[in-house]
Write a protein that holds these residues in place. Structure first.
Motif, PDB file in Angstrom:
ATOM      1  N   GLU A  17       2.506 -28.681  27.546  1.00 60.78           N
ATOM      2  CA  GLU A  17       3.012 -29.614  26.523  1.00 60.78           C
ATOM      3  C   GLU A  17       4.527 -29.647  26.471  1.00 60.78           C
ATOM      4  O   GLU A  17       5.121 -30.679  26.144  1.00 60.78           O
ATOM      5  CB  GLU A  17       2.457 -29.257  25.147  1.00 60.78           C
ATOM      6  N   ASP A  75     -12.563 -25.891  32.945  1.00 68.49           N
ATOM      7  CA  ASP A  75     -11.513 -24.924  33.287  1.00 68.49           C
ATOM      8  C   ASP A  75     -10.949 -25.191  34.690  1.00 68.49           C
ATOM      9  O   ASP A  75      -9.745 -25.050  34.922  1.00 68.49           O
ATOM     10  CB  ASP A  75     -12.047 -23.493  33.181  1.00 68.49           C
ATOM     11  N   THR A  82      -2.498 -27.502  36.088  1.00 67.25           N
ATOM     12  CA  THR A  82      -1.317 -26.626  36.223  1.00 67.25           C
ATOM     13  C   THR A  82      -0.684 -26.776  37.608  1.00 67.25           C
ATOM     14  O   THR A  82       0.515 -26.561  37.765  1.00 67.25           O
ATOM     15  CB  THR A  82      -1.653 -25.130  35.979  1.00 67.25           C
ATOM     16  N   TYR A 140     -12.379 -19.299  32.036  1.00 69.21           N
ATOM     17  CA  TYR A 140     -12.420 -18.413  30.859  1.00 69.21           C
ATOM     18  C   TYR A 140     -11.114 -17.655  30.649  1.00 69.21           C
ATOM     19  O   TYR A 140     -11.064 -16.716  29.875  1.00 69.21           O
ATOM     20  CB  TYR A 140     -13.600 -17.423  30.909  1.00 69.21           C
ATOM     21  N   THR A 143      -3.376 -19.759  30.870  1.00 66.67           N
ATOM     22  CA  THR A 143      -2.155 -19.536  31.653  1.00 66.67           C
ATOM     23  C   THR A 143      -1.266 -18.480  30.993  1.00 66.67           C
ATOM     24  O   THR A 143      -0.386 -17.938  31.655  1.00 66.67           O
ATOM     25  CB  THR A 143      -1.379 -20.848  31.879  1.00 66.67           C
TER      26      THR A 143
END
Ligand code: UDP
Length: 241
Positions: A17, A75, A82, A140, A143
């Protein structure tokens, strides 16, 4: 406040973000320029620099909000987000003449190098900036945990967690005007008071491996370089006060 600390190797964690800055798009050019300028200054001061970036500006897996998607698939999508962010940061760094290496926890050799501790350490020693992508490579996890893990693996002196707030407060400063900022906290205080710093796995990993965390504002120009000079900006979390 001067902490008289000098750092040789650090890892900076940025949320996805953060890359959005104040704009509504996936990346905010002004924020990216400011970030790169700051990272450049840290690098120029001789600090070995590694980064982990989240994926929240593109996709977050985890619980809730992903109707119909299996947790592991969500996930996986988050980890791929990323990688997109890591490539954007690599591009922005390289545009200024620095060399940045992206190492992905999920092999995708056409896109990025694959994570390997030995080559990561060699790159850092050569003065290249390392961007660790795809989190831990496992569902699960977050980062934040990937950042703790990689920071410990590379032997970083400090994990810097960049947020939109300039440290850890007694309450949410946006909602409580009397909230006060902590200059220092212990890992135990963070865990006992359930302070929203990083997820519990990330905090516990740092505690068990004696890695201090500095929570600082990614929006404050000069904060990162000030911390590298030994000034305290934000909240330092360590074993004892
Ligand atoms: N993720 C994952 N394993 C990891 C790291 C990340 O599965 O080791 C996924 C998870 O779905 C997460 C998403 O990638 O929601 C994006 O990461 P994160 O939420 O940590 O990003 P940030 O909030 O820092 O932008």
């Amino acid at each position: 406040m001067e902490t008289n600390r000098h750092y040789r190797r650090v890892l900076v964690k940025l949320s996805g973000e953060a890359l959005m800055g104040s704009g509504g798009g996936v990346f905010d050019a002004r924020f990216m320029d400011g970030l790169v300028e700051e990272l450049r200054a840290v690098h120029a001061a001789g600090v070995e620099l590694a980064l982990v970036v989240g994926g929240g500006n593109i996709y977050r897996g985890g619980l809730g909000g992903n109707a119909g998607l299996a947790r592991t698939r969500g996930d996986h999508m988050g980890m791929l987000a990323t990688v997109i962010n890591s490539l954007a940061i690599q591009n922005a760094l390289e545009a200024t003449g620095l060399t940045a290496v992206v190492q992905s926890a999920i092999p995708m050799p056409q896109v990025a190098d694959t994570f390997l501790l030995r080559t990561a350490l060699e790159a850092l020693q050569r003065g290249q900036i390392l961007v660790f992508a795809a989190g831990t490579g496992n569902p699960y996890f977050t980062t934040d945990t990937a950042a703790s893990l990689r920071a410990i693996e590379i032997g970083a002196d400090l994990l810097l967690k960049g947020t939109k707030v300039d440290g850890v407060y007694s309450a949410d400063p946006r909602l409580h005007r009397d909230a006060t900022r902590h200059d220092r906290l212990t890992f135990d205080q963070v865990l006992q008071r359930k302070l929203q710093v990083m997820d519990l796995t990330a905090i516990s990993l740092c505690q068990a491996n004696h890695l201090p965390i500095m929570v600082f504002s990614i929006l404050e120009r000069g904060a990162l370089t000030a911390i590298m000079r030994g000034e305290q900006r934000g909240t330092l979390i360590e074993e004892a006060l």
